[in-house]
Scaffold this motif. Structure first.
Motif, PDB file in Angstrom:
ATOM      1  N   ASP A   1      -2.700 -47.197   2.617  1.00  0.00           N
ATOM      2  CA  ASP A   1      -2.585 -47.524   1.194  1.00  0.00           C
ATOM      3  C   ASP A   1      -3.567 -46.730   0.338  1.00  0.00           C
ATOM      4  OD1 ASP A   1      -0.599 -49.473   1.709  1.00  0.00           O
ATOM      5  OD2 ASP A   1      -2.142 -50.940   2.218  1.00  0.00           O
ATOM      6  N   LYS A   2      -4.252 -45.770   0.955  1.00  0.00           N
ATOM      7  CA  LYS A   2      -5.253 -44.976   0.234  1.00  0.00           C
ATOM      8  C   LYS A   2      -4.982 -43.484   0.364  1.00  0.00           C
ATOM      9  CE  LYS A   2      -8.823 -48.378   1.481  1.00  0.00           C
ATOM     10  NZ  LYS A   2     -10.117 -48.570   2.200  1.00  0.00           N
ATOM     11  N   LEU A   3      -3.747 -43.118   0.632  1.00  0.00           N
ATOM     12  CA  LEU A   3      -3.450 -41.712   0.904  1.00  0.00           C
ATOM     13  C   LEU A   3      -3.729 -40.809  -0.288  1.00  0.00           C
ATOM     14  CD1 LEU A   3      -0.135 -42.009   2.964  1.00  0.00           C
ATOM     15  CD2 LEU A   3      -2.483 -41.774   3.816  1.00  0.00           C
ATOM     16  N   ASN A   4      -3.681 -41.365  -1.485  1.00  0.00           N
ATOM     17  CA  ASN A   4      -3.932 -40.555  -2.685  1.00  0.00           C
ATOM     18  C   ASN A   4      -5.372 -40.650  -3.178  1.00  0.00           C
ATOM     19  OD1 ASN A   4      -1.262 -39.546  -2.931  1.00  0.00           O
ATOM     20  ND2 ASN A   4      -0.607 -41.510  -3.793  1.00  0.00           N
ATOM     21  N   ALA A   5      -6.210 -41.379  -2.420  1.00  0.00           N
ATOM     22  CA  ALA A   5      -7.633 -41.465  -2.763  1.00  0.00           C
ATOM     23  C   ALA A   5      -8.359 -40.239  -2.214  1.00  0.00           C
ATOM     24  CB  ALA A   5      -8.234 -42.736  -2.169  1.00  0.00           C
ATOM     25  N   PRO A   6      -9.489 -39.865  -2.804  1.00  0.00           N
ATOM     26  CA  PRO A   6     -10.249 -38.730  -2.275  1.00  0.00           C
ATOM     27  C   PRO A   6     -10.694 -38.992  -0.830  1.00  0.00           C
ATOM     28  CG  PRO A   6     -11.059 -39.370  -4.439  1.00  0.00           C
ATOM     29  CD  PRO A   6     -10.128 -40.457  -4.003  1.00  0.00           C
ATOM     30  N   GLY A   7     -10.637 -37.971   0.002  1.00  0.00           N
ATOM     31  CA  GLY A   7     -11.095 -38.130   1.376  1.00  0.00           C
ATOM     32  C   GLY A   7     -12.547 -38.542   1.448  1.00  0.00           C
ATOM     33  N   THR A   8     -13.336 -38.108   0.484  1.00  0.00           N
ATOM     34  CA  THR A   8     -14.761 -38.417   0.473  1.00  0.00           C
ATOM     35  C   THR A   8     -15.041 -39.864   0.089  1.00  0.00           C
ATOM     36  OG1 THR A   8     -14.838 -37.514  -1.769  1.00  0.00           O
ATOM     37  CG2 THR A   8     -15.527 -36.061   0.032  1.00  0.00           C
ATOM     38  N   ALA A   9     -14.001 -40.611  -0.348  1.00  0.00           N
ATOM     39  CA  ALA A   9     -14.196 -42.019  -0.706  1.00  0.00           C
ATOM     40  C   ALA A   9     -14.207 -42.925   0.524  1.00  0.00           C
ATOM     41  CB  ALA A   9     -13.108 -42.472  -1.671  1.00  0.00           C
ATOM     42  N   LEU A  10     -13.845 -42.382   1.688  1.00  0.00           N
ATOM     43  CA  LEU A  10     -13.828 -43.169   2.919  1.00  0.00           C
ATOM     44  C   LEU A  10     -15.244 -43.326   3.463  1.00  0.00           C
ATOM     45  CD1 LEU A  10     -10.754 -41.548   4.715  1.00  0.00           C
ATOM     46  CD2 LEU A  10     -10.782 -43.511   3.162  1.00  0.00           C
ATOM     47  N   SER A  11     -15.415 -44.277   4.365  1.00  0.00           N
ATOM     48  CA  SER A  11     -16.712 -44.434   5.030  1.00  0.00           C
ATOM     49  C   SER A  11     -16.981 -43.243   5.937  1.00  0.00           C
ATOM     50  CB  SER A  11     -16.732 -45.716   5.858  1.00  0.00           C
ATOM     51  OG  SER A  11     -15.886 -45.585   6.993  1.00  0.00           O
ATOM     52  N   GLY A  12     -18.225 -43.118   6.399  1.00  0.00           N
ATOM     53  CA  GLY A  12     -18.580 -41.977   7.257  1.00  0.00           C
ATOM     54  C   GLY A  12     -17.734 -41.908   8.511  1.00  0.00           C
ATOM     55  N   GLY A  13     -17.554 -43.052   9.169  1.00  0.00           N
ATOM     56  CA  GLY A  13     -16.741 -43.067  10.382  1.00  0.00           C
ATOM     57  C   GLY A  13     -15.292 -42.743  10.102  1.00  0.00           C
ATOM     58  N   GLN A  14     -14.774 -43.234   8.973  1.00  0.00           N
ATOM     59  CA  GLN A  14     -13.398 -42.917   8.605  1.00  0.00           C
ATOM     60  C   GLN A  14     -13.253 -41.442   8.256  1.00  0.00           C
ATOM     61  OE1 GLN A  14     -12.992 -45.807   5.432  1.00  0.00           O
ATOM     62  NE2 GLN A  14     -11.699 -47.133   6.693  1.00  0.00           N
ATOM     63  N   GLN A  15     -14.246 -40.875   7.588  1.00  0.00           N
ATOM     64  CA  GLN A  15     -14.198 -39.448   7.266  1.00  0.00           C
ATOM     65  C   GLN A  15     -14.140 -38.600   8.535  1.00  0.00           C
ATOM     66  OE1 GLN A  15     -17.026 -37.915   4.402  1.00  0.00           O
ATOM     67  NE2 GLN A  15     -17.018 -39.817   3.231  1.00  0.00           N
ATOM     68  N   GLN A  16     -14.894 -38.999   9.547  1.00  0.00           N
ATOM     69  CA  GLN A  16     -14.887 -38.210  10.776  1.00  0.00           C
ATOM     70  C   GLN A  16     -13.531 -38.312  11.475  1.00  0.00           C
ATOM     71  OE1 GLN A  16     -15.988 -35.596  11.816  1.00  0.00           O
ATOM     72  NE2 GLN A  16     -17.928 -35.980  12.860  1.00  0.00           N
ATOM     73  N   ARG A  17     -12.943 -39.500  11.459  1.00  0.00           N
ATOM     74  CA  ARG A  17     -11.607 -39.635  12.036  1.00  0.00           C
ATOM     75  C   ARG A  17     -10.562 -38.909  11.199  1.00  0.00           C
ATOM     76  NH1 ARG A  17     -10.541 -45.558  12.535  1.00  0.00           N
ATOM     77  NH2 ARG A  17     -12.463 -45.875  11.342  1.00  0.00           N
ATOM     78  N   LEU A  18     -10.795 -38.818   9.892  1.00  0.00           N
ATOM     79  CA  LEU A  18      -9.921 -38.016   9.038  1.00  0.00           C
ATOM     80  C   LEU A  18      -9.997 -36.547   9.441  1.00  0.00           C
ATOM     81  CD1 LEU A  18      -8.057 -37.670   6.565  1.00  0.00           C
ATOM     82  CD2 LEU A  18     -10.119 -37.574   5.135  1.00  0.00           C
ATOM     83  N   CYS A  19     -11.194 -36.080   9.742  1.00  0.00           N
ATOM     84  CA  CYS A  19     -11.357 -34.689  10.189  1.00  0.00           C
ATOM     85  C   CYS A  19     -10.672 -34.472  11.536  1.00  0.00           C
ATOM     86  CB  CYS A  19     -12.835 -34.332  10.271  1.00  0.00           C
ATOM     87  SG  CYS A  19     -13.655 -34.277   8.657  1.00  0.00           S
ATOM     88  N   ILE A  20     -10.712 -35.474  12.403  1.00  0.00           N
ATOM     89  CA  ILE A  20      -9.994 -35.380  13.680  1.00  0.00           C
ATOM     90  C   ILE A  20      -8.489 -35.326  13.419  1.00  0.00           C
ATOM     91  CG2 ILE A  20      -9.446 -36.608  15.817  1.00  0.00           C
ATOM     92  CD1 ILE A  20     -12.364 -37.604  15.828  1.00  0.00           C
ATOM     93  N   ALA A  21      -8.007 -36.173  12.489  1.00  0.00           N
ATOM     94  CA  ALA A  21      -6.581 -36.138  12.136  1.00  0.00           C
ATOM     95  C   ALA A  21      -6.190 -34.771  11.594  1.00  0.00           C
ATOM     96  CB  ALA A  21      -6.276 -37.231  11.110  1.00  0.00           C
ATOM     97  N   ARG A  22      -7.055 -34.180  10.777  1.00  0.00           N
ATOM     98  CA  ARG A  22      -6.782 -32.842  10.227  1.00  0.00           C
ATOM     99  C   ARG A  22      -6.669 -31.808  11.344  1.00  0.00           C
ATOM    100  NH1 ARG A  22     -11.211 -31.278   6.121  1.00  0.00           N
ATOM    101  NH2 ARG A  22     -12.372 -30.678   7.987  1.00  0.00           N
ATOM    102  N   ALA A  23      -7.527 -31.928  12.350  1.00  0.00           N
ATOM    103  CA  ALA A  23      -7.462 -31.006  13.488  1.00  0.00           C
ATOM    104  C   ALA A  23      -6.189 -31.230  14.294  1.00  0.00           C
ATOM    105  CB  ALA A  23      -8.695 -31.182  14.372  1.00  0.00           C
ATOM    106  N   LEU A  24      -5.776 -32.479  14.441  1.00  0.00           N
ATOM    107  CA  LEU A  24      -4.589 -32.790  15.244  1.00  0.00           C
ATOM    108  C   LEU A  24      -3.302 -32.398  14.529  1.00  0.00           C
ATOM    109  CD1 LEU A  24      -5.516 -36.340  16.618  1.00  0.00           C
ATOM    110  CD2 LEU A  24      -5.816 -34.124  17.728  1.00  0.00           C
ATOM    111  N   ALA A  25      -3.326 -32.309  13.207  1.00  0.00           N
ATOM    112  CA  ALA A  25      -2.109 -32.042  12.437  1.00  0.00           C
ATOM    113  C   ALA A  25      -1.486 -30.697  12.796  1.00  0.00           C
ATOM    114  CB  ALA A  25      -2.409 -32.103  10.939  1.00  0.00           C
TER     115      ALA A  25
END
Length: 281
Positions: free
Chosen positions: A164-188
Motif C-alpha cells: 500500500d506504499k508503492l508510490n511512497a519514496p523508498g527512503t520513507a521506509l525503515s532501515g531494514g525495509q530499505q535494505q530488503r527493497l535493495c534486495i528486491a531491486r537486485a532480484l528484479a
C-alpha cells in the motif's frame, strides 16, 4: 565454555541436502585471483569454489579483502579508479575476465547489495524495484513492471509491508525495509548469483534476523555470497564459510574454507579458531 564451542548452539541446523556432495558442480570457480588498488596488492592468489543452492559466508578482520573479493566476482572492483584484478573467475565455466567478456552482461547475472541501504532518494518504492529494468528492458508494458515489482518484493519478504506504499519514496521506509527493497531491486533483473556486502551491519537485531531468514529462503533459487563481520550471523545464515586474513604485507589471503559447522566448531587452522573465539581481530 569457550566461544568457539558455544557456536554449536548458534549454527543453524542444516539438512543433509544442504551439504556439498562430492559430485557437486561449483557455480563459481575462483582461480589464482589477485586484486590491486594501483600498486597496493589487496588480495593474493585466492582459489575458491562456491556452490549453488548454498549461502557462502566470507569472514575475517577488517582490511583482509572480503569486500574486494566479492566485488571481483561481478567486476565491480575495476570500477574504482586504478583498481584491477588478475586471475580467473569462472561462472558456469565461463571466465568473466576473458578479453571478450561483457561486464554489463556479467553484472546482470550477478546482483549485488551493499552495506548501507541505498534506495534511490528521488524514486518511489515501485520505481526503485524496476530501476534496473528501466535501463535494460525499457518500454515494457506497465503490467509487466507490475508483475516484476510484486514478484521481487514477495521474494524479498517485503510485499505485505509495502503493497500500500508503492508510490511512497523508498527512503520513507525503515532501515531494514530499505535494505530488503535493495534486495528486491537486485532480484528484479533475475540474477543467478546474489552478492551481499555486510547487508545487516547498519540494522537493528530484529531487522537483521529478517535478512538472515530471507537468505535462507532465497538460496533455493540463487547462489548467495555473504560478507559479514558478525560471527553469529555467519554461523546462523551460511552453509559454507571462508576465513580471510591479511598478513604483515597487508595482502588478504584465504586461510580456511569449509562447511560452516566445521569452521565454527572444529576449525583446522589455529588462526581461524583464534579469530572466531575473539583472540584475533
Amino acid at each position: 565454555m569457550s566461544l568457539i564451542k558455544s557456536m554449536a548452539d548458534i549454527v543453524r541446523p542444516h539438512r543433509e541436502t544442504e551439504t556439498v556432495a562430492e559430485n557437486s558442480q561449483p557455480k563459481i570457480q575462483i582461480r589464482n585471483l589477485n586484486a590491486y588498488y594501483g600498486k597496493q596488492h589487496a588480495i593474493e592468489d585466492i582459489n575458491l569454489d562456491i556452490y549453488p543452492g548454498l549461502v557462502t559466508a566470507i569472514i575475517g578482520p577488517s582490511g583482509c579483502g572480503k569486500s574486494t573479493m566479492i566485488r571481483c566476482i561481478n567486476r565491480m572492483h575495476e570500477v574504482i579508479k586504478g583498481a584491477y584484478a588478475t586471475g580467473e573467475v569462472l561462472v558456469d565455466g565461463e571466465n568473466i575476465y576473458a578479453p571478450d567478456a561483457d561486464p554489463v552482461r556479467i553484472r546482470r547475472r550477478i546482483g549485488m547489495v551493499f552495506q548501507k541501504p541505498n534506495p534511490f532518494p528521488t524514486k518511489t518504492v515501485y520505481e526503485n524495484v524496476i530501476a534496473g529494468l528501466r535501463l535494460n528492458l525499457p518500454k515494457q508494458k506497465k503490467s509487466y513492471y507490475d508483475e516484476v515489482v510484486e514478484r521481487s518484493l514477495r521474494s524479498a519478504a517485503l510485499w505485505d509491508e509495502v503493497k500500500d506504499k508503492l508510490n511512497a519514496p523508498g527512503t520513507a521506509l525503515s532501515g531494514g525495509q530499505q535494505q530488503r527493497l535493495c534486495i528486491a531491486r537486485a532480484l528484479a533483473i533475475e540474477p543467478e548469483i546474489l552478492l551481499l556486502d555486510e547487508p545487516a551491519s547498519a540494522l537493528d537485531p530484529t531487522a537483521t534476523l529478517k535478512i538472515e531468514d530471507l537468505l535462507f529462503s532465497l538460496k533455493e533459487q540463487y547462489t548467495i555470497v555473504l560478507v559479514t563481520h558478525n560471527m553469529q550471523q555467519a554461523a546462523r545464515a551460511s552453509d559454507m564459510t571462508a576465513f580471510f586474513m591479511a598478513g604483515e604485507d597487508h595482502k588478504g589471503r584465504l586461510v580456511e574454507y569449509g562447511e560452516t559447522k566445521e569452521i565454527f566448531i572444529n576449525p583446522k587452522d589455529k588462526r581461524t579458531e583464534d579469530y572466531i573465539s575473539g583472540r584475533l581481530g
